[in-house]
Design a protein around this motif. Structure first.
Motif, mmCIF file in Angstrom:
data_model
loop_
_atom_site.group_PDB
_atom_site.id
_atom_site.type_symbol
_atom_site.label_atom_id
_atom_site.label_comp_id
_atom_site.label_asym_id
_atom_site.label_seq_id
_atom_site.Cartn_x
_atom_site.Cartn_y
_atom_site.Cartn_z
ATOM 1 N N UNK A 73 6.411 15.027 0.780
ATOM 2 C CA UNK A 73 5.587 15.070 -0.433
ATOM 3 C C UNK A 73 4.334 14.219 -0.265
ATOM 4 N N UNK A 74 4.483 13.032 0.321
ATOM 5 C CA UNK A 74 3.329 12.157 0.529
ATOM 6 C C UNK A 74 2.338 12.794 1.487
ATOM 7 N N UNK A 75 2.863 13.413 2.573
ATOM 8 C CA UNK A 75 1.992 14.079 3.547
ATOM 9 C C UNK A 75 1.212 15.214 2.905
ATOM 10 N N UNK A 76 1.838 15.859 1.916
ATOM 11 C CA UNK A 76 1.186 16.975 1.228
ATOM 12 C C UNK A 76 0.433 16.531 -0.018
ATOM 13 N N UNK A 77 0.389 15.206 -0.245
ATOM 14 C CA UNK A 77 -0.294 14.629 -1.408
ATOM 15 C C UNK A 77 0.285 15.167 -2.716
ATOM 16 N N UNK A 78 1.629 15.271 -2.757
ATOM 17 C CA UNK A 78 2.324 15.756 -3.942
ATOM 18 C C UNK A 78 3.059 14.601 -4.616
ATOM 19 N N UNK A 79 3.310 14.695 -5.918
ATOM 20 C CA UNK A 79 4.072 13.631 -6.601
ATOM 21 C C UNK A 79 5.530 13.662 -6.185
ATOM 22 N N UNK A 80 6.182 12.511 -6.306
ATOM 23 C CA UNK A 80 7.603 12.418 -5.982
ATOM 24 C C UNK A 80 8.276 11.574 -7.050
ATOM 25 N N UNK A 107 23.700 11.311 4.552
ATOM 26 C CA UNK A 107 23.040 12.621 4.577
ATOM 27 C C UNK A 107 22.152 12.823 3.354
ATOM 28 N N UNK A 108 22.663 12.454 2.165
ATOM 29 C CA UNK A 108 21.851 12.641 0.960
ATOM 30 C C UNK A 108 20.662 11.688 0.953
ATOM 31 N N UNK A 109 20.832 10.487 1.522
ATOM 32 C CA UNK A 109 19.717 9.546 1.621
ATOM 33 C C UNK A 109 18.647 10.082 2.558
ATOM 34 N N UNK A 110 19.053 10.585 3.721
ATOM 35 C CA UNK A 110 18.102 11.139 4.674
ATOM 36 C C UNK A 110 17.326 12.311 4.064
ATOM 37 N N UNK A 111 18.032 13.162 3.360
ATOM 38 C CA UNK A 111 17.396 14.315 2.720
ATOM 39 C C UNK A 111 16.322 13.869 1.727
ATOM 40 N N UNK A 112 16.653 12.835 0.928
ATOM 41 C CA UNK A 112 15.695 12.336 -0.062
ATOM 42 C C UNK A 112 14.499 11.664 0.602
ATOM 43 N N UNK A 113 14.747 10.879 1.649
ATOM 44 C CA UNK A 113 13.650 10.217 2.352
ATOM 45 C C UNK A 113 12.713 11.228 2.994
ATOM 46 N N UNK A 114 13.264 12.264 3.605
ATOM 47 C CA UNK A 114 12.432 13.289 4.235
ATOM 48 C C UNK A 114 11.655 14.072 3.182
ATOM 49 N N UNK A 115 12.278 14.280 2.030
ATOM 50 C CA UNK A 115 11.572 14.944 0.924
ATOM 51 C C UNK A 115 10.383 14.100 0.465
ATOM 52 N N UNK A 116 10.588 12.777 0.410
ATOM 53 C CA UNK A 116 9.497 11.876 0.000
ATOM 54 C C UNK A 116 8.355 11.876 1.017
ATOM 55 N N UNK A 117 8.679 11.732 2.307
ATOM 56 C CA UNK A 117 7.624 11.685 3.321
ATOM 57 C C UNK A 117 6.851 13.005 3.362
ATOM 58 N N UNK A 134 0.849 -1.193 0.000
ATOM 59 C CA UNK A 134 0.000 0.000 0.000
ATOM 60 C C UNK A 134 0.880 1.237 0.000
ATOM 61 N N UNK A 135 0.383 2.305 -0.616
ATOM 62 C CA UNK A 135 1.182 3.522 -0.702
ATOM 63 C C UNK A 135 1.384 4.153 0.681
ATOM 64 N N UNK A 136 0.336 4.165 1.511
ATOM 65 C CA UNK A 136 0.495 4.748 2.839
ATOM 66 C C UNK A 136 1.428 3.890 3.697
#
Length: 816
Positions: A593-600, A581-591, A532-534
């Motif tokens: 985006x999902x919280x804001x219902x935006x595409x990633x 650090x770059x992995x954490x930045x990308x993961x936080x960007x994804x979470x 599931x996406x969530x």
């Protein structure tokens, strides 16, 4: 006093204590047959001590369970002592067997889900015993009056994940549901994709001895169904695991009461040692849904007054019930090392035996426990003095603890070095007595001790039980965390005793030494998936939390585990990164985006029907000019293919055209196509323009490579139009190897394949992974799978209250 005098005195005293006529006391019958319980033996032992003028332990009535045997022993009859005290010598010493590796752990214990949470609970000295959860009464269950080690959300189950209908799910014993999810967690913790075990001789051995839910379903339900019968059968607890995973090795439920799960582990090891199983899943489960058994135990005086297991302590007065589920994944050590598995601990040997005729069918037998220990250590090929830690059965009863510790003391004192300490502990002091799952809880605790080299504190211990002669034994009960004795020759033992007399002991050794992880200077591909996406966003957040709170992490090994050791679901996230650090930045960007219902851009959803792939080879490459292009891409197949084209071209062409860019465009395109072919990508069709048309014809098999290069040398190719009719709805267009001058329709997608370095290659692999087209293989990389975040279960409430049918049940959803 002579034996005959002792016998007459004891006979008279027992008759008075149990209010029986003297002639009714048979000297050959067990004391328990007259109702001589622990409180009465305490009185009798005190009186006997005064008469004989020597200290007499109450446990003597369990060591010598009849009047005749006890009187013979007290007179000093050496034959009786030999019969009852000396372990029988084994008839034949077994051959040394290959140790078995514990490569994965799954658990759901009170206040702890997963091995990481369980270890933290132990290190923090957590007491998980509490009141019976109120929500269970809302489910229609009878309230259990005593405190215990209880699980949260016992009604939750991710039934769609396991392809089970709601109608069947609510009729399944929650123990079966727990086993499905926890076994899956164990395989994930081991870094094993369940699909890789399908149709193999993989065994399943499950300890289970009670089914409150199944019993009430069969006895009270008004709408019985075949699901009710299957859902309540104890054998199905193991069989359902084998069925779901497609395993073809032995599959059995084992009931020896409180030793069930440790006996299950023993049987799993034996199955591997005999070759019946290649590998195995073993463990146990217990759920308490009825007050009947608890009430009976309470009336019998077997439960502690304050509902705490005070193991080894002078205040020990009984145990507290608990529930939970534990699973371990087992492999022969050589196979585990060959598969690159991370190992918690190894099992070099184990043993199971029976008390025989003791002071009542539920009474322990010290001599049998001694024989068990001797046999287990002989089977393991070790000496008793090598034991540094014992995870005891340790229920916290005033007489049971001394009997166990005396047996341990007699065996472990052999060949003892003066400074050697044996730590004693019992996980029952943290989570209660899990009955059929008690042994696996102790084994998991012990495996974590062997992995980390730390012995957690044993709770509720202040002063030794006076019936334990601890001054003559090398035992220490830690009241705070301590380091385990160092050295690879230090072992641990786990004991579990069934109340019907079936005893089990398993020896654990330290895990094998792991080579240091690879340098993290090179980039890596981090890939997650969920059904599931969530659920995927929950999993991503769990990794954010873990990475923030973990200083030492081998990201290459973790990424290898996520790619090779996981079943890949429909919703996918792929991130090519160069550092934590770059992995954490990308993961936080994804979470976010999902919280804001935006595409990633790093997220993908794999459809049930995978898309087709079309290769598009453009006329020009915007990156021409690098003469050493074959050396800049990190893929070996790419480098080799580029080199072949360059050598053929340089041999056929004159020096005047060596500097032209067309042959480099062709070489890159062909090398990219060969690289993709090595990954398993097969195009449905190819289209191209100019030089790209030649590449398309070679990849489709219309031209041989030498002929195509000959045309390239002579300039014999046309700037043809691309054949867009070859692209069907939903296809993925792979542009090789630079940005295109056109883009596909909205119902198509395009990926740019221009892997000029290792990071670019990983980015392309991540894009293909998200489309479901490939799963990248890092076969040369070690796994680091232990204690990673578990699968984000999407729990629905699956409960069938008494007297109701499924239409009246709830359907609450939550993540766990």
């Amino acid at each position: 006093m002579m034996s005959i005098e002792v016998m007459h005195w004891l006979r008279n005293e027992i008759a008075k204590l149990v209010d029986r006529k003297l002639e009714e006391i048979d000297i050959h019958k067990p004391f328990s047959s007259y109702g001589l319980d622990s409180s009465k033996t305490m009185i009798l032992s005190g009186e006997l001590s005064a008469v004989l003028n020597i200290p007499v332990s109450p446990t003597i009535f369990w060591d010598f369970p009849s009047l005749y045997e006890l009187s013979q022993y007290l007179e000093g009859n050496t034959e009786a002592q030999k019969l009852n005290l000396e372990p029988a010598a084994s008839l034949e010493k077994p051959d040394r067997r290959e140790p078995i590796a514990i490569v994965g752990i799954g658990c759901r214990f009170p206040n702890a889900s997963g091995s990481a949470e369980f270890w933290e609970l132990l290190l923090q000295g957590g007491d998980a015993v509490s009141q019976y959860p109120d929500y269970r009464e809302q489910l229609g269950e009878m309230k259990v009056e005593r405190q215990g080690g209880y699980l949260d959300q016992i009604d939750g189950f991710d039934y769609p994940f396991f392809h089970v209908s709601y109608r069947e799910a609510i009729r399944m014993d929650p123990q079966q549901r727990l086993l499905l999810e926890v076994a899956w967690d164990a395989l994930m913790d081991a870094g094993i994709s369940p699909d890789s075990w399908a149709n193999t001789k993989s065994g399943v051995f499950i300890g289970i001895s009670n089914s409150d839910y199944g019993r009430r379903e069969l006895e009270t339900s008004e709408d019985l169904h075949i699901h009710s019968v299957v859902g309540s059968a104890l054998c199905i607890a193991a069989n359902r695991l084998s069925y779901f995973l497609g395993l073809q090795g032995p599959s059995m439920a084992i009931d020896t009461a409180c030793s069930s799960s440790l006996v299950a582990v023993h049987q799993a090891c034996c199955s591997i040692w005999t070759g019946e199983s290649q590998q195995a899943i073993a463990g146990g489960v217990n759920v308490i849904l009825s007050n009947t058994v608890t009430s009976s135990l309470s009336k019998a005086g077997m439960l502690a007054a304050n509902d705490r297991c005070k193991t080894f302590d002078t205040l020990a007065d009984g145990y507290v019930r608990g529930e939970g589920c534990g699973i371990i994944v087992l492999k022969p050590l050589s196979k585990a090392l060959g598969d690159g598995d991370e190992v918690y601990a190894v099992i070099p040997g184990s043993a199971v035996n029976q008390d025989g005729r003791s002071n009542g069918i539920t009474a322990p037998n010290q001599a049998s426990q001694e024989m068990l220990l001797e046999l287990a250590y002989e089977n393991a090929g070790i000496r008793p003095h090598q034991i540094g830690y014992i995870e005891a059965h340790g229920t916290g009863t005033y007489l049971g603890d001394p009997i166990e510790v005396k047996a341990l003391g007699k065996v472990l004192s052999q060949d003892k070095v003066i400074d050697d300490i044996v730590y004693l502990g019992s996980v029952k002091s943290n989570i209660g007595h899990l009955e059929s799952a008690a042994g696996i809880a102790g084994l998991i605790k012990c495996a974590l001790i062997m992995k980390h080299g730390i012995v957690p504190a044993n709770l509720h211990f202040q002063e030794w039980n006076p019936e334990i002669p601890q001054e003559s034994f090398p035992f220490v009960v830690p009241t705070q965390s301590v380091k385990l004795r160092s050295g690879n020759d230090v072992y641990a033992g786990v004991s579990s005793f069934g109340f019907g007399g079936t005893n089990a002991h398993i020896v654990l050794g330290r895990p094998t030494h792991r080579l240091p992880g690879e340098s993290e200077s090179s980039p890596f591909l981090f890939a997650l998936s969920a059904s599931r996406r969530d659920g995927l966003s929950v999993l991503a957040q769990q990794y954010v939390d873990r990475l923030k709170h973990t200083s030492q992490t081998d990201l290459h090994a973790i990424c290898s585990t996520l790619l090779k050791g996981r079943k890949h679901h429909e919703h996918r996230l792929a991130i090519a990164a160069t550092s934590k650090e770059t992995l954490l930045e990308a993961l936080e960007e994804y979470t976010s985006a999902i919280d804001s219902n935006l595409p990633y851009k790093g997220y993908g959803h794999v459809l049930s029907k995978l898309p087709g792939v079309v290769y598009y080879f453009p006329e020009h490459d915007t990156r021409n000019g690098n003469v050493s292009e074959e050396m800049t891409n990190g893929d070996v197949i790419y480098q080799q293919s580029y080199f072949v084209v360059s050598q053929l071209f340089l041999q056929m062409a004159s020096e005047s055209v060596h500097g032209l860019g067309e042959w480099r465009t062709f070489a890159k395109q062909f090398a990219h196509a060969e690289m993709l072919r090595s990954w398993g990508v097969r195009p449905l069709s190819c289209l191209g323009e100019g030089v790209g048309e030649l590449t398309a014809m070679v990849v489709e098999g219309q031209l041989s490579l030498p002929v195509a290069i000959e045309r390239l040398v002579r300039g014999n190719y046309n700037s043809t139009m691309r054949a867009e009719t070859k692209i069907a709805r939903g296809d993925v267009v792979l542009c090789l190897s630079s940005a295109p001058v056109w883009f596909p329709r909205k119902d198509e997608s395009m990926l740019i394949c221009n892997c000029s370095d290792e990071l670019g290659k990983l980015q392309l692999q991540g894009q293909l992974f998200m489309k479901g087209l490939i799963v990248p293989e890092w076969s040369d990389r070690k796994k680091q799978s232990h204690m990673l975040p578990g699968y984000p279960w999407n729990h629905h409430s699956c409960w069938k209250p008494l007297g109701k049918n499924e239409s009246e049940s709830n359907g609450i959803t939550c993540f766990c």
